[in-house]
Design a protein around this motif. Structure first.
Motif, PDB file in Angstrom:
ATOM      1  N   ASN A   1      47.056  57.769  39.428  1.00 19.30           N
ATOM      2  CA  ASN A   1      46.540  58.806  38.725  1.00 19.30           C
ATOM      3  C   ASN A   1      45.362  57.880  37.359  1.00 19.30           C
ATOM      4  O   ASN A   1      45.061  58.605  36.728  1.00 19.30           O
ATOM      5  CB  ASN A   1      47.414  59.530  37.716  1.00 19.30           C
ATOM      6  N   SER A   2      44.955  56.788  37.956  1.00 14.81           N
ATOM      7  CA  SER A   2      44.056  56.288  37.414  1.00 14.81           C
ATOM      8  C   SER A   2      43.456  54.629  38.037  1.00 14.81           C
ATOM      9  O   SER A   2      44.018  54.420  38.949  1.00 14.81           O
ATOM     10  CB  SER A   2      44.631  55.597  35.739  1.00 14.81           C
ATOM     11  N   LEU A   3      42.526  54.327  37.653  1.00 16.85           N
ATOM     12  CA  LEU A   3      42.000  53.017  38.104  1.00 16.85           C
ATOM     13  C   LEU A   3      42.193  51.927  36.856  1.00 16.85           C
ATOM     14  O   LEU A   3      41.871  52.376  35.630  1.00 16.85           O
ATOM     15  CB  LEU A   3      40.591  52.799  38.762  1.00 16.85           C
ATOM     16  N   TRP A   4      42.397  50.797  37.301  1.00 21.21           N
ATOM     17  CA  TRP A   4      42.177  49.522  36.179  1.00 21.21           C
ATOM     18  C   TRP A   4      41.086  48.738  36.415  1.00 21.21           C
ATOM     19  O   TRP A   4      40.999  48.116  37.472  1.00 21.21           O
ATOM     20  CB  TRP A   4      43.807  48.877  36.112  1.00 21.21           C
ATOM     21  N   LEU A   5      40.316  48.943  35.436  1.00 15.29           N
ATOM     22  CA  LEU A   5      39.113  47.916  35.540  1.00 15.29           C
ATOM     23  C   LEU A   5      39.278  46.847  34.805  1.00 15.29           C
ATOM     24  O   LEU A   5      39.757  46.541  33.584  1.00 15.29           O
ATOM     25  CB  LEU A   5      37.866  48.876  34.873  1.00 15.29           C
ATOM     26  N   TRP A   6      38.775  45.650  35.599  1.00 13.57           N
ATOM     27  CA  TRP A   6      39.209  44.485  35.089  1.00 13.57           C
ATOM     28  C   TRP A   6      38.707  43.413  36.055  1.00 13.57           C
ATOM     29  O   TRP A   6      38.081  43.488  36.767  1.00 13.57           O
ATOM     30  CB  TRP A   6      40.593  43.862  34.890  1.00 13.57           C
ATOM     31  N   GLY A   7      38.271  41.988  35.142  1.00  7.73           N
ATOM     32  CA  GLY A   7      37.769  40.865  36.343  1.00  7.73           C
ATOM     33  C   GLY A   7      36.455  40.726  36.822  1.00  7.73           C
ATOM     34  O   GLY A   7      36.262  40.302  37.502  1.00  7.73           O
ATOM     35  N   GLY A   8      35.565  41.394  35.697  1.00  9.76           N
ATOM     36  CA  GLY A   8      34.224  41.676  36.036  1.00  9.76           C
ATOM     37  C   GLY A   8      33.470  40.406  36.040  1.00  9.76           C
ATOM     38  O   GLY A   8      33.781  39.300  35.216  1.00  9.76           O
ATOM     39  N   GLY A   9      32.475  40.237  36.855  1.00  4.17           N
ATOM     40  CA  GLY A   9      31.633  39.123  36.868  1.00  4.17           C
ATOM     41  C   GLY A   9      30.882  38.795  38.361  1.00  4.17           C
ATOM     42  O   GLY A   9      31.313  39.580  39.283  1.00  4.17           O
ATOM     43  N   SER A  10      30.452  37.634  38.723  1.00  3.78           N
ATOM     44  CA  SER A  10      29.707  37.208  39.718  1.00  3.78           C
ATOM     45  C   SER A  10      30.473  35.868  40.138  1.00  3.78           C
ATOM     46  O   SER A  10      31.125  35.224  39.576  1.00  3.78           O
ATOM     47  CB  SER A  10      28.283  36.729  39.456  1.00  3.78           C
ATOM     48  N   LEU A  11      30.347  35.594  41.345  1.00  7.97           N
ATOM     49  CA  LEU A  11      30.982  34.384  42.051  1.00  7.97           C
ATOM     50  C   LEU A  11      30.810  33.301  41.539  1.00  7.97           C
ATOM     51  O   LEU A  11      29.514  32.948  41.029  1.00  7.97           O
ATOM     52  CB  LEU A  11      30.504  34.302  43.495  1.00  7.97           C
ATOM     53  N   PRO A  12      31.734  32.383  41.070  1.00  7.68           N
ATOM     54  CA  PRO A  12      31.245  31.123  40.449  1.00  7.68           C
ATOM     55  C   PRO A  12      30.559  30.165  41.393  1.00  7.68           C
ATOM     56  O   PRO A  12      30.437  30.354  42.684  1.00  7.68           O
ATOM     57  CB  PRO A  12      32.804  30.195  40.283  1.00  7.68           C
TER      58      PRO A  12
END
Length: 304
Positions: free
Chosen positions: A196-207
């Protein structure tokens, strides 16, 4: 002569979960206490892998699963279960929602326009791992990781500020659409929790680069596998044969297993590892060093 070889490392669940009678407690009674390790899942991973240019779980897992993360910034949008209660709502599950790929694609279909209207693309990389491809100029507020938010009041972990307001609006629309999705009615009939939802996390570009001193890993964890792949570290699926074959300098990832399983089906193969030097690292931060000759410390009790 001093032992200069790197130990075989066992990454274990939180120490307080191990009851006094657990067989691993007998190991601790004979082992030497070592300096503490970082606490928690993400901090533990960061202790094994150095990311040059930033640690972005979303981009790393997208690259492992789809191989196209290098040309964009990414945000994890993992399927989740949020349970309302008298004081608000709590995150009870994130990923591992027992979805097939067809189920995941079906759930994601009505959500794609929500992200598309905001200049983003929702991608289903695997049933448990969904990702949002971000526009080049995207500015992200801080997002809480699943381990920070699981079981806690949702309001404490939603993105804040001007940018956060935009993402909260997107999440609200996503939750409305998922609440109405017929697949969730079917899941309730089967006794499964709704997605019933999405969890948004861990954003960014490849190291830029990932480095590690590990010689290899035994693990089924997607993010650990993604880090190992970028670092050129061999990864073996977590099987009895792989554990038996692990050598000095390897990491055996057990931190996600129930401690009862470690005392049961997994214990015979773990017990065979006691012939080599072991570093016992708990997700709660405690660490011990167990050497083969420590078995002679038979006078020590198992009270740790």
């Amino acid at each position: 002569m001093a032992d200069t070889a790197r130990p075989l490392e066992l990454w274990l669940p939180d120490l307080p979960r191990f009851e006094p009678g657990h067989p691993l407690r007998a190991w601790l009674a004979r082992a030497d206490r070592a300096g503490d390790a970082p606490r928690g899942y993400l901090a533990g991973l960061a202790s094994y892998f150095e990311c040059v240019g930033g640690f972005a779980p979303a981009a790393l897992t997208r690259e492992l699963l789809a191989g196209d993360a290098a040309d964009a910034a990414w945000l994890s949008a993992d399927p989740a279960w949020i349970q309302p209660d008298l004081n608000g709502a709590r995150l009870l599950a994130c990923g591992q929602m027992q979805l097939s790929m067809d189920d995941a694609l079906d759930l994601a279909r009505p959500l794609k326009p929500v992200f598309g209207d905001a200049g983003m693309t929702l991608e289903v990389s695997s049933p448990d791992r969904w990702h949002v491809r971000l526009p080049p100029d995207a500015r992200l507020p801080p997002f809480a990781s699943p381990e920070q938010a699981l079981g806690e009041d949702l309001a404490q972990h939603l993105p804040e500020g001007t940018e956060g307001r935009r993402w909260r609006a997107i999440l609200t629309e996503v939750q409305v659409l998922l609440h109405q999705h017929p697949l969730n009615a079917q899941r309730r009939e089967l006794g499964l929790p709704p997605v019933n939802s999405l969890w948004l996390w861990g954003g960014g570009s490849l190291p830029v680069a990932v480095r590690s001193e590990l010689a290899g890993c035994v693990s089924d964890d997607v993010l650990l596998g993604a880090l190992a792949a970028r670092a050129g570290v061999e990864v073996a699926s977590r099987t009895p044969d792989a554990i038996a074959a692990a050598k000095s300098g390897w990491l055996i990832d057990l931190q996600d297993l129930p401690v009862a399983d470690l005392a049961g089906s997994w214990w015979p193969m773990l017990e065979r590892l006691s012939g080599t030097t072991l570093s016992l690292s708990f997700a709660s931060g405690e660490r011990w060093l167990l050497r083969p000759w420590h078995r002679l410390r038979f006078w020590r009790g198992a009270g740790r």
